[in-house]
Design a protein around this motif. Structure first.
Motif, short mmCIF file in Angstrom:
data_model
loop_
_atom_site.label_atom_id
_atom_site.label_comp_id
_atom_site.label_asym_id
_atom_site.label_seq_id
_atom_site.Cartn_x
_atom_site.Cartn_y
_atom_site.Cartn_z
N ARG A 188 28.42 34.35 49.13
CA ARG A 188 28.59 34.06 47.70
C ARG A 188 29.62 34.98 47.07
N SER A 220 37.15 29.39 52.53
CA SER A 220 36.11 28.48 53.02
C SER A 220 35.62 29.06 54.34
N ARG A 237 32.48 35.90 48.56
CA ARG A 237 33.79 35.72 49.19
C ARG A 237 34.85 35.38 48.13
N ARG A 238 36.09 35.59 48.50
CA ARG A 238 37.20 35.24 47.60
C ARG A 238 37.16 33.75 47.32
N ALA A 239 37.64 33.35 46.16
CA ALA A 239 37.61 31.95 45.74
C ALA A 239 38.43 31.05 46.66
N ASP A 240 39.44 31.59 47.31
CA ASP A 240 40.30 30.78 48.18
C ASP A 240 39.78 30.65 49.61
#
Length: 186
Positions: free
Chosen positions: A134, A141, A136-139
């Motif tokens: 949760r 996957s 992690r960086r927004a970019d």
């Protein structure tokens, strides 16, 4: 890391002057995405000549061991701690000879967390899970090759509790770290 027939694992700094030894099976091998690990990873990677800490997705790979099964066999005088804040219970320990991050310790915990990169590539325990996704960086996957958990999973916590029970609920002190990194001890 080299695994012998006796279940011994070795982790070394980049230049080989510091060596850690662990005996027995690790508690778990994991990648962590938490904000603290990402912040600390960036700070440690910025040290002169430091080896990479963060994976390309911002995670940090760790292998956790019981504290009573790991020790420093060479170069303890070169180990220095780094804390993100003066009151942090988590310290990251670096070999000052080459600024290689060696391990992370939750000081009141019963486990020691080796940076997986310090272990020889051909003997590294395989990644078992990813935690704190949760954060992690927004970019980013995450792949689905191992279980992924938004926080610390029940499985992760059960492994830690099981290891602690096997230690008769003791939390040994790590007494071979000499002090703080100059100018980086917060």
């Amino acid at each position: 890391m080299t695994r012998s027939d006796s279940g011994t694992l070795n982790a070394r700094c980049s230049c080989g002057q510091v060596q850690m030894r662990a005996v027995g099976k690790p508690i778990v091998a994991t990648a962590c995405y938490c904000a603290s690990c990402r912040k600390a990873g960036a700070l440690l990677e910025a040290l002169p000549g430091a080896a990479p800490v963060l994976n390309s997705d911002g995670s940090t790979d760790f292998v956790l061991f019981r504290k009573d099964r790991i020790n420093c066999v060479r170069g303890a005088e070169r180990l220095r701690e780094h804390r993100l804040t003066p009151t942090s219970k988590t310290r990251r320990v670096v070999a000052t000879c080459c600024n290689a991050p060696m391990f992370l310790e939750f000081t009141s915990g019963h486990w020691l967390t080796l940076y997986r990169q310090r272990l020889d590539e051909d003997a590294r325990p395989p990644l078992e899970m990813r935690v704190m996704t949760r954060d992690r960086r927004a970019d980013v996957s995450v792949m689905d090759d191992v279980p992924n958990y938004a926080g610390h999973s029940g499985k992760f916590m059960l492994k830690l509790i099981g290891a602690w029970a096997a230690m008769a609920f003791r939390s040994p002190e790590v007494d071979y770290v000499k002090g703080e990194l100059d100018g980086h001890g917060t």
